[in-house]
Design an enzyme around this catalytic site. Structure first.
Site, PDB file in Angstrom:
ATOM      1  N   THR A 208      -5.607  26.660 -18.658  1.00 12.22           N
ATOM      2  CA  THR A 208      -7.012  26.305 -18.422  1.00 12.22           C
ATOM      3  C   THR A 208      -7.698  25.861 -19.694  1.00 12.22           C
ATOM      4  O   THR A 208      -7.335  26.269 -20.800  1.00 12.22           O
ATOM      5  CB  THR A 208      -7.789  27.507 -17.844  1.00 12.22           C
ATOM      6  OG1 THR A 208      -7.717  28.607 -18.767  1.00 12.22           O
ATOM      7  CG2 THR A 208      -7.235  27.917 -16.492  1.00 12.22           C
ATOM      8  N   ASN A 210     -11.262  26.302 -21.411  1.00  8.18           N
ATOM      9  CA  ASN A 210     -12.306  27.312 -21.272  1.00  8.18           C
ATOM     10  C   ASN A 210     -13.596  26.910 -21.972  1.00  8.18           C
ATOM     11  O   ASN A 210     -13.569  26.440 -23.115  1.00  8.18           O
ATOM     12  CB  ASN A 210     -11.828  28.647 -21.854  1.00  8.18           C
ATOM     13  CG  ASN A 210     -10.601  29.179 -21.140  1.00  8.18           C
ATOM     14  OD1 ASN A 210     -10.301  28.767 -20.025  1.00  8.18           O
ATOM     15  ND2 ASN A 210      -9.893  30.086 -21.785  1.00  8.18           N
ATOM     16  N   GLU A 256     -13.424  28.589 -16.613  1.00  8.55           N
ATOM     17  CA  GLU A 256     -12.025  28.253 -16.887  1.00  8.55           C
ATOM     18  C   GLU A 256     -11.586  27.176 -15.907  1.00  8.55           C
ATOM     19  O   GLU A 256     -11.663  27.372 -14.694  1.00  8.55           O
ATOM     20  CB  GLU A 256     -11.137  29.485 -16.707  1.00  8.55           C
ATOM     21  CG  GLU A 256     -11.543  30.674 -17.568  1.00  8.55           C
ATOM     22  CD  GLU A 256     -10.785  31.923 -17.196  1.00  8.55           C
ATOM     23  OE1 GLU A 256      -9.988  32.400 -18.021  1.00  8.55           O
ATOM     24  OE2 GLU A 256     -10.973  32.411 -16.057  1.00  8.55           O
TER      25      GLU A 256
END
Length: 323
Positions: A208, A210, A256
């Site tokens: 991910t 973030n 995320e």
């Protein structure tokens, strides 16, 4: 679009200028109608169009913590430019400026400094100390001092008043598809990609990007959203989770995003994320495997929606801003 960041930056009055004033948070469809009207009037008289706004939002000063903003100042500037306005004056708002009388604002700033020839305002706009610069005041000032005042009426879409207040509520409730209709584009969050806990790829199998989220800003309902991610001028599909990551006992509020078909190092780089559809609320899973299984299902749902709306959503990722 020429941008003035202080009143003093306007060194001489415009030759022929039509003005609109407002906070314009979100630059929604109602605001866009206002900008279209002032641009049309400026074009008709072969003059310039000027929008006046304030930074920070006056309620951030007058009622600290009392408002969650839809758009940052940066995004607001971009959207006003896209609306075809010639110039933008961003007045720094503080308690001293809040004490300015409405008549002083008209005489010294609108007429004296700017040279305003015509004014366009929204139906509910008021300014000056005690909000004394209301529509009736402006119309009387225009009659006495010789400038036309056009009031743009409230804009309703399918019976719903298009307003920043309504959009804030929709975003807070996770109803981003409805917010998108009133905005005329998806609700968007922005920021620089932060180094996270490095669990997304290694432990869960879904890396991910973030973003730290400020709880003082407008925060969508916690959960998972179908998203578009705009990075370095390119657009990607994705799934976004916004919340505290309860499966891992997280405390910080974070956004995320798992970006589809993407493997670049973008730490420290700015990204923009369009929230397209709320999929599910945030939940705590019994295991990492259970979490990974659910994310896999979220990804399938997101890819299906993005494929079905591909042509329509291409417009949402446009980075073009007319000069």
């Amino acid at each position: 679009m020429h941008i003035y960041k202080r009143i003093e930056d306007i060194v001489e009055p415009f030759a022929d200028v039509c003005v609109t004033i407002g906070n314009f948070d979100g630059v929604h469809l109602g605001h866009q109608m206002l900008f279209a009207e002032v641009a049309h009037k400026a074009y008709s008289r072969k003059g310039a169009s000027l929008a006046i706004t304030f930074e920070p939002h006056p309620l951030r000063i007058l009622r600290p913590g009392g408002i969650k903003l839809i758009s940052s100042c940066e995004q607001k500037i971009e959207l006003i430019q896209m609306a075809g306005i010639d110039a933008l004056l961003i007045i720094p708002f503080n308690l001293d400026f809040a004490a300015t009388s409405a008549e002083h604002f008209v005489d010294d700033i609108l007429l004296g400094r700017i040279g305003m020839k015509e004014l366009v305002v929204g139906y509910d706009y008021a300014f000056g100390k005690g909000r004394s610069g209301n529509i009736a005041f402006l119309q009387e000032q225009g009659r006495v001092k010789g400038f036309p005042v056009t009031v743009v009426e409230a804009y309703y879409l399918d019976g719903v008043l298009v307003s920043s207040t309504k959009i804030r509520q929709l975003v807070s409730d996770g109803r981003v598809e409805e917010a998108r209709i009133l905005l005329g584009r998806p609700y968007q969050i922005r920021g620089e990609v932060q180094v996270g806990k490095q669990r997304g790829g290694k432990e869960v199998g879904f890396p991910t990007a973030n973003l730290q989220v400020d709880p003082e800003d407008l925060v969508p309902r916690h959960g998972v959203y179908v998203s578009q991610v705009i990075c370095e001028g390119k657009c990607y599909g994705g799934v976004l989770n916004i919340g505290h990551n309860p499966t891992f006992g997280g405390q910080a509020l974070v956004a995320e995003t798992h970006i589809f078909n993407f493997d670049q190092d973008i730490y420290g780089k700015p990204i923009k994320i369009n929230l397209l559809k709320f999929l599910r609320g945030e939940q705590k899973f019994a295991s990492v495997a259970e979490l990974a299984s659910q994310i896999g299902r979220d990804v399938i749902c997101a890819k299906t929606m993005l494929a079905e709306q591909q042509k329509e959503l291409m417009v949402s990722c446009s980075e073009h801003i007319p000069s």
